[in-house]
Scaffold this motif. Sequence first.
Motif, PDB file in Angstrom:
ATOM      1  N   LEU A  51       0.829  -1.211   0.000  1.00 47.27           N
ATOM      2  CA  LEU A  51       0.000   0.000   0.000  1.00 47.27           C
ATOM      3  C   LEU A  51       0.865   1.263   0.000  1.00 47.27           C
ATOM      4  N   SER A 100      -1.624   3.824   5.133  1.00 48.59           N
ATOM      5  CA  SER A 100      -1.260   2.413   4.940  1.00 48.59           C
ATOM      6  C   SER A 100      -1.277   1.671   6.271  1.00 48.59           C
ATOM      7  N   ALA A 132      -4.867   1.306   7.567  1.00 52.40           N
ATOM      8  CA  ALA A 132      -5.579   0.288   6.789  1.00 52.40           C
ATOM      9  C   ALA A 132      -5.264  -1.110   7.313  1.00 52.40           C
ATOM     10  N   TRP A 179     -10.684  -1.036   3.734  1.00 54.35           N
ATOM     11  CA  TRP A 179      -9.984  -0.055   2.896  1.00 54.35           C
ATOM     12  C   TRP A 179     -10.817   1.222   2.732  1.00 54.35           C
ATOM     13  N   THR A 202     -10.873   3.225   5.937  1.00 56.19           N
ATOM     14  CA  THR A 202      -9.627   3.975   6.123  1.00 56.19           C
ATOM     15  C   THR A 202      -9.696   5.317   5.400  1.00 56.19           C
ATOM     16  N   PHE A 233      -7.166   4.584  -4.052  1.00 50.86           N
ATOM     17  CA  PHE A 233      -8.200   3.735  -3.478  1.00 50.86           C
ATOM     18  C   PHE A 233      -8.471   2.543  -4.400  1.00 50.86           C
ATOM     19  N   GLY A 240      -5.131   0.377  -4.809  1.00 48.36           N
ATOM     20  CA  GLY A 240      -4.826  -0.311  -3.570  1.00 48.36           C
ATOM     21  C   GLY A 240      -5.722  -1.508  -3.338  1.00 48.36           C
ATOM     22  N   PHE A 241      -7.020  -1.364  -3.627  1.00 45.69           N
ATOM     23  CA  PHE A 241      -7.946  -2.475  -3.439  1.00 45.69           C
ATOM     24  C   PHE A 241      -7.604  -3.629  -4.380  1.00 45.69           C
ATOM     25  N   LEU A 250      -4.498  -5.371  -3.080  1.00 40.40           N
ATOM     26  CA  LEU A 250      -4.780  -6.194  -1.897  1.00 40.40           C
ATOM     27  C   LEU A 250      -5.417  -7.521  -2.289  1.00 40.40           C
TER      28      LEU A 250
END
Length: 510
Positions: A62, A92, A95, A124, A127, A153, A156-157, A160
């Motif tokens: 992240l 980060s 999260a 996420w 956050t 956003f 990052g998702f 992950l």
Amino acid sequence: MKEIDPAGRFSAKSVRSAETRQNGDSGNLNEVARQVAAQYRADTLSPVMVCGVLHLIEFGVLFLSGIALYAFNVSFFSHLVWQYLMVIAVVSAVAVIILDILDCYQIQAVMRPLRSLTRILLGWAGTFALMAVVAFFLKISSDFSRLLFGTWFAVGFVLLVALRLIVSTVLRRWARNGRMERRAVIVGGGKAAEVLIRQLEQQPYNDIRICGIFDDRDDVRSPPIVAGYPKLGTISELVEFARIARVDMLIVSLPLTAEGRVLQLLKKLWVLPVDIRLSAHSNQLQFRPRAYSYIGAVAMLDIFDKPITDWDSVAKRIFDIAFSLLGIVVFSPIMLITAIAIKLDSKGPVLFKQKRHGFNNEIIEVYKFRSMYTDQSDPTAKKSVTKNDPRVTRVGRFIRKTSIDELPQFFNALFGSLSLVGPRPHAIAAQSHNLLYTEVVDGYFARHKVKPGVTGWAQINGWRGEMDTDEKIRMRTELDLYYIENWSLWFDLKILALTPIRLLNTENAY
């Protein structure tokens, strides 16, 4: 050699043909038990450690993705660079904390990422919502790029989820080949053990691998095979088995109503460095929820916990390496002078190596400066060194009194056979009044549930030097067990700091 399948099961024929189990508490493992113990000799990856590392990896993913998007969208070092770096790092970290609160780092969630997608998205998104609220109240939201954080956003998702899919694939492979698992032995056979095993096997993505069953009862009362797993021996033989195999947990499949038998078992087993759990599936008594731990949905009562595990063991190892290196640097002039003095004083090697009991009764070799004449050295320590002992050299008397002879053990601690702080290791044949220490103190081997140390709580409290009475052995053992039960890094630091002060008392050192 008989064939053993990956689950550790045997056919009834192979068990009977290899059955050489002796009656009573002989402590000699039969052929099948030795095969199984050898199969589980290698260490495994702890699921707790794996999930802990995943925390760090996801934080890194992240953070680096945020930095990359910042460099691409805003141009690195051109605008609010330290503010962006701080915000990206904090977001980060938050999260990861929120995902942890939502149980996204439980091993079941990690191995089933698609089922935890909602929680990952919720964590996420939560956050970013928290970040927006903070920015609003601080009146700084207009200073930062909405496009950057909106892109982060989404990216990052995706990262992950992609990372979780990769990790789950790797973990499933590790679980299949036995690289990541918790190894358990069932204590007590019969119907109760069968019900417990069936329940454990029904748990989805269960990381428990059952190694076998141990029971003192004969084959009439306790069948040789239960749910496909062999009865490998008696409870006394289990202690020997656990010294060879890397066992993580003992699960006692006896009801609490069998109080006498349970206590008898625990008296033999508590010396082992393993978690001991009492299966609660057959107990009618109900305890508060906090009294239970769970393997999937199977409730267990926690009896004993293995000391200094997972991240605690990592912290202690870092502590040992750091302070061992410091000790070697600080005391290197003294060690050099001592080596020269020993060489000039008497013939023989500078260092003396002695076999002692280490963690889980493993035999280790401990380094010391030689303090005796070479031809009169006693590697087995059957005869303790006494005051004005003629076997000790002139230099030896001084270095033993000042504990300089122990300085080479900094290298033991650096290489990992010793810890800097822990129960002092005794020679494997050390005796008191012609009795082995194990014969003097009941539960003596519980001292070996952790790695032995260069210094320890017993030595800080004055119990160092000659162990010439049974009381001294008992007191040293009692203080060692207190240390194990109350361990912390601060406790280690306190003992290390007090050691030079306590060494000024040389009354029992000779």
